[in-house]
Design an enzyme around this catalytic site. Sequence first.
Site, mmCIF file in Angstrom:
data_model
loop_
_atom_site.group_PDB
_atom_site.id
_atom_site.type_symbol
_atom_site.label_atom_id
_atom_site.label_comp_id
_atom_site.label_asym_id
_atom_site.label_seq_id
_atom_site.Cartn_x
_atom_site.Cartn_y
_atom_site.Cartn_z
ATOM 1 N N GLU A 158 0.834 -1.202 0.000
ATOM 2 C CA GLU A 158 0.000 0.000 0.000
ATOM 3 C C GLU A 158 0.871 1.256 0.000
ATOM 4 O O GLU A 158 0.633 2.201 0.763
ATOM 5 C CB GLU A 158 -0.975 -0.015 1.186
ATOM 6 C CG GLU A 158 -2.002 -1.129 1.082
ATOM 7 C CD GLU A 158 -3.138 -1.028 2.082
ATOM 8 O OE1 GLU A 158 -2.951 -0.398 3.137
ATOM 9 O OE2 GLU A 158 -4.219 -1.572 1.809
ATOM 10 N N GLU A 240 -5.819 -8.499 -0.481
ATOM 11 C CA GLU A 240 -6.298 -8.580 0.909
ATOM 12 C C GLU A 240 -7.810 -8.466 0.896
ATOM 13 O O GLU A 240 -8.348 -7.358 0.810
ATOM 14 C CB GLU A 240 -5.703 -7.446 1.756
ATOM 15 C CG GLU A 240 -4.224 -7.567 1.985
ATOM 16 C CD GLU A 240 -3.659 -6.411 2.806
ATOM 17 O OE1 GLU A 240 -4.422 -5.784 3.565
ATOM 18 O OE2 GLU A 240 -2.456 -6.126 2.653
HETATM 19 C C1 GLA Z 1 -4.008 -2.893 4.891
HETATM 20 C C2 GLA Z 1 -2.610 -3.425 5.056
HETATM 21 C C3 GLA Z 1 -2.557 -4.669 5.902
HETATM 22 C C4 GLA Z 1 -3.414 -4.511 7.130
HETATM 23 C C5 GLA Z 1 -4.828 -4.196 6.711
HETATM 24 C C6 GLA Z 1 -5.787 -4.020 7.862
HETATM 25 O O1 GLA Z 1 -4.631 -3.474 3.871
HETATM 26 O O2 GLA Z 1 -1.998 -3.682 3.825
HETATM 27 O O3 GLA Z 1 -1.229 -4.910 6.255
HETATM 28 O O4 GLA Z 1 -2.904 -3.477 7.889
HETATM 29 O O5 GLA Z 1 -4.844 -2.992 6.020
HETATM 30 O O6 GLA Z 1 -5.821 -5.122 8.662
#
Ligand code: GLA
Length: 594
Positions: A158, A240
């Site tokens: 991210e 995710e």
């Molecule tokens: C983002 C991050 C993860 C985690 C999620 C929330 O997507 O990439 O590492 O922090 O949020 O659980």
Amino acid sequence: MSHTFSARGSSFLLDGEPFQIRSGAIHYFRVHPADWAHSLHNLKALGFNAVETYVPWNLHEPHEGTFRFDGLCDVEAFLDAAAREGLYAIVRPSPFICAEWEWGGLPAWLMYGHGRPRSRDPRFLGAVAAYYDELIPRLAPHQLDRGGNVLMFQVENEYGSYAQDKGYLRTISTLMSERGLTMPFFTSDGPWEACLSAGSLIDDGVLATGNFGSRPEENFAALRRFQEGHGRTQPLMCMEFWDGWFSRWGEAPTRRDGGELADCVGRALEIGSVNLYMFHGGTNFGFMNGCSARKQHDLHQITSYDYGAPLDERGNPTGRYDALRAMMAERFPDVPLGTPAYKPTLAPCVLVRDGVAGLLASLDALSERRESLDTQPMELLGQNTGYVLYRTTLPAYADEVRLRVIDASDRVQVFCDGELAAVQYQEEIGDDIFVSPRPDGSTLDVLVENMGRVNYGPKLCAPSQSKGIRQGVMADLHFLQGWEEYPLPLDDISALEFSAEGPHLAAPAFHRFHLAVDEPADTFVDMAGWHKGCVFVNGFNVGRFWEKGPLTTLYVPGGLLRPGVNELVVFETDGPGAGELVLADGPVEIETGA
Ligand code: GLA
């Protein structure tokens, strides 16, 4: 035999055939190694074909140039265990992982003198390169094209929610490939234009994936539009798929309804590839929880990373797992399912305290004393996590002296001659504290707890995450000078000397219990009646407890226990302790009002 895997065109190709990734996240470092096979088995039994894990830099390189790849850090053994279950793997060795993990995986020693994290500053990149020199050659032999099971690797996590420097992203990708990674690379970001534009390397052909936990049709469509806008067609993957969420102290955990979740995951799988985040959340052992940044009051995350995932914290299937499995049987009848496995738990019991060691009397057993004119922050004491005890002599300027702790994180306890004078958190730190020194001067102790560093957002930048006392302690209008500092990472408590209960039980202390076990199995220590601290099982720090909840229990994996007698030690900072320790057979949740 080696295989091929690519991400060209609209689908993944495994040995030339279209392939859908049905993956689940299990972080090897949040699950006891003795339990890896159990969780991986349950993933396979769901009809899934891959496991995904992050790689936390700060666990693997706790001190600059010192590397760990054993036990909970044995990423290679984890990949082998996945291969034995017939699972492919997705590995995310990016320098930053977020993950509700202490400073998002960045090692605390980067805090001073290593440049801006996640930037092209040569000091930061030099540190990444040295880490990759150790890590990447261990991952490379596990790649699919070398006979292993790893399908692909993440470049950054991210990054589009932090910065936009393509030069930085390209450098990380080059550092990875130069050291032998040949499988496809990817980035993962929020699936909207601003995030994907800032965080991806799509123009270089690197796979752009999206992170989301609902509305799969809309979110995949946005990802497709982004690809098309760049003249590319790539496989659609949700890296995710948030099937639950993490918890913070004092907040009720979020848990999704199994039926709703299963429907949502089913719809996502009709469109593209999916990684369930998390499949098994596990535990933030030790002091490795992260913290959610807020403009004012940061919110630290709890020890349990249960996440409301399909497997519970100990790795047993929940109702959400059952709902997902039923959905798989119905929507994807050709996918073979296995039989899920369940682990037993020890019968509940009550242990009675048989020894106490006061913190202030144990400093030499726990720490190497440092001395400095002005207080030093934790990182400059060579320490990453835990507590620091700052000690000085307070002259008797007056009957009552006004003290202020200036710029410290995250929690301070002030003791004058061993008596508690104040407890302060975050924005209270700096408020007046009044003490009455003895005529010949008093011993002033300031215990500072690092409650976990921010793992996401703008506050990630060093040195805002520096812990301990950053400026100093003022008496009246001047900084006190001439300090002893005791770093207390509490990574080795074996030298503690316990005795029968002493007179200073109300001060921070270690409380010892013994547990006899025939056959080790999982258990939960119930900290109801205790206030704040952490628990050690046979010397291993299973994590923090705090009376705010939402859980009063800490999970103890059976792998930490041995047949015979086991030692449990509670470090309680806030009172005499309960005198008893209850072992429960499951997590206990309390009302939090949030
Ligand atoms: C983002 C991050 C993860 C985690 C999620 C929330 O997507 O990439 O590492 O922090 O949020 O659980």
